[in-house]
Design a protein around this motif. Structure first.
Motif, mmCIF file in Angstrom:
data_model
loop_
_atom_site.group_PDB
_atom_site.id
_atom_site.type_symbol
_atom_site.label_atom_id
_atom_site.label_comp_id
_atom_site.label_asym_id
_atom_site.label_seq_id
_atom_site.Cartn_x
_atom_site.Cartn_y
_atom_site.Cartn_z
ATOM 1 N N GLU A 167 -5.268 -17.453 43.622
ATOM 2 C CA GLU A 167 -5.842 -18.041 44.816
ATOM 3 C C GLU A 167 -6.953 -17.170 45.373
ATOM 4 O O GLU A 167 -6.847 -15.939 45.374
ATOM 5 C CB GLU A 167 -4.757 -18.243 45.880
ATOM 6 C CG GLU A 167 -3.863 -19.442 45.655
ATOM 7 C CD GLU A 167 -2.856 -19.230 44.542
ATOM 8 O OE1 GLU A 167 -2.871 -18.166 43.939
ATOM 9 O OE2 GLU A 167 -2.049 -20.141 44.281
ATOM 10 N N GLN A 168 -8.018 -17.767 45.846
ATOM 11 C CA GLN A 168 -9.176 -17.041 46.369
ATOM 12 C C GLN A 168 -9.121 -16.942 47.888
ATOM 13 O O GLN A 168 -10.139 -17.007 48.571
ATOM 14 C CB GLN A 168 -10.465 -17.735 45.919
ATOM 15 C CG GLN A 168 -10.657 -17.762 44.417
ATOM 16 C CD GLN A 168 -10.684 -16.357 43.814
ATOM 17 O OE1 GLN A 168 -11.471 -15.516 44.250
ATOM 18 N NE2 GLN A 168 -9.827 -16.105 42.841
ATOM 19 N N VAL A 169 -7.929 -16.798 48.430
ATOM 20 C CA VAL A 169 -7.735 -16.626 49.875
ATOM 21 C C VAL A 169 -6.675 -15.554 50.085
ATOM 22 O O VAL A 169 -5.810 -15.340 49.226
ATOM 23 C CB VAL A 169 -7.278 -17.954 50.539
ATOM 24 C CG1 VAL A 169 -8.396 -18.979 50.510
ATOM 25 C CG2 VAL A 169 -6.020 -18.490 49.878
ATOM 26 N N THR A 200 -7.521 -9.518 48.687
ATOM 27 C CA THR A 200 -8.136 -8.448 49.488
ATOM 28 C C THR A 200 -7.791 -7.055 48.994
ATOM 29 O O THR A 200 -8.495 -6.098 49.310
ATOM 30 C CB THR A 200 -7.696 -8.563 50.953
ATOM 31 O OG1 THR A 200 -6.273 -8.348 51.040
ATOM 32 C CG2 THR A 200 -8.045 -9.922 51.519
#
Length: 255
Positions: A167-169, A200
Motif C-alpha cells: 500500500e502507498q499510504v 514511511t
C-alpha cells in the motif's frame, strides 16, 4: 596463462641459440603477443629454459611457518584480553598490552618465552588477521530461529507474495519479534517486538517478557498508540505473532 607459457616455451630454445640482434626481435615478438614488459618477457624465457618438467608439475616449495602453535595461542590470549580488536589496531598497541599482561600474570596459562614475545612485537596487522581468522569464525554468533511455522492459520490469513505491491499510504505495518537469547534458546529471555510502517519507515520497538499471547497483545496496543497515524494493516511472520489476526484492523497477512 597456459597459452602464454606455451608461446614462451616455444620461443625459449630459439632465444637461447639466437644472436644478440635476433634476441631483441624475439623479445619484441613475445611482448607484442603476451602484453608483458621486456623485463618480464626476458625472465619468462630464462625460466622456461631452466625448467625440466612440465609447467603443471613444477610445484613451488612451501614456505616454512614463521609463527608456531605457542605463538598463536599467546596471540589469541592477548587478542581476547585486549577486547578482540582488529589486527591493525592490535599490532599498533601490542607494545602497550604485552608489558601490562605480563606484569599482571595474565599470560601464565600459555607458553610465553622471550622468542614468542619478540614475534608478537614484530607481527604485522595483516598477519594477525590471517592467524586469527579461524578463531574469529568460531566465535561468530549463529542466528537462531525462535519461531516455527504454524498450519492452523494458513487458510485463514491471506498470504502476501514476493513482488506484490505494498500500500502507498501510511498505516500498513510489518512486525516481527527479536529474541535476546544469546547463543542458545534455553531458559527465559526478553524479546523485542519491532513494528515498521512500510510506506514511511516509521519504526516502533517494544520490549516484552516472552512470546506469550498477553505480552504480544499488549505490545501491539502500545505500538498502535504510539503511531502518528492509524494502524490499518499488519503483516507478520511465523508462529510467534499468530495472535495478530485477533485485532480488528482492515487487513492482516502472515507473510
Amino acid at each position: 596463462m597456459s597459452a602464454r607459457r606455451e608461446i614462451t616455451k616455444q620461443s625459449a630454445a630459439e632465444y637461447a641459440r639466437a644472436a644478440k640482434k635476433d634476441k631483441g626481435r624475439i623479445l619484441n615478438d613475445l611482448v607484442a603477443v603476451t602484453g608483458w614488459s621486456r623485463a618480464n618477457a626476458r625472465r619468462a624465457l630464462s625460466t622456461a629454459l631452466k625448467r625440466t618438467t612440465p609447467v603443471r608439475k613444477a610445484k613451488r616449495k612451501p614456505r616454512p611457518r614463521t609463527y608456531g602453535y605457542d605463538t598463536l595461542t599467546a596471540l589469541i590470549r592477548v587478542w581476547r584480553l585486549a577486547g578482540t580488536p582488529s589486527g591493525k589496531y592490535l599490532a599498533a598497541t601490542m607494545g602497550l598490552w604485552l608489558p601490562k599482561l605480563e606484569t599482571l600474570g595474565e599470560l601464565r596459562n600459555v607458553r610465553f618465552s622471550p622468542e614468542i614475545r619478540d614475534q608478537l612485537m614484530a607481527v604485522s596487522g595483516a598477519t594477525i588477521d590471517r592467524l586469527l581468522k579461524p578463531t574469529r569464525a568460531g566465535m561468530a554468533p549463529k542466528g537462531l530461529s525462535a519461531t516455527k511455522a504454524g498450519s492452523e492459520l494458513r487458510s485463514a490469513i491471506a498470504v502476501r507474495r514476493a513482488g506484490q505491491e505494498h500500500e502507498q499510504v501510511p498505516g500498513f505495518i510489518e512486525a516481527d519479534l527479536v529474541a535476546h537469547c544469546g547463543p542458545a534458546l534455553v531458559g527465559e529471555f526478553a524479546r523485542t517486538l519491532t513494528a515498521t510502517d512500510v510506506f514511511t519507515g516509521w519504526t516502533e520497538n517494544v520490549a516484552i517478557r516472552n512470546s506469550a499471547y498477553k505480552w504480544i497483545l499488549a505490545a501491539m496496543e502500545t505500538v498502535a498508540e504510539r503511531l502518528p497515524f492509524p494502524l490499518t494493516g499488519l503483516d507478520t511472520d511465523y508462529a510467534d505473532l499468530h495472535v495478530m489476526p485477533t485485532f480488528s484492523y482492515r487487513s492482516c497477512s502472515a507473510g
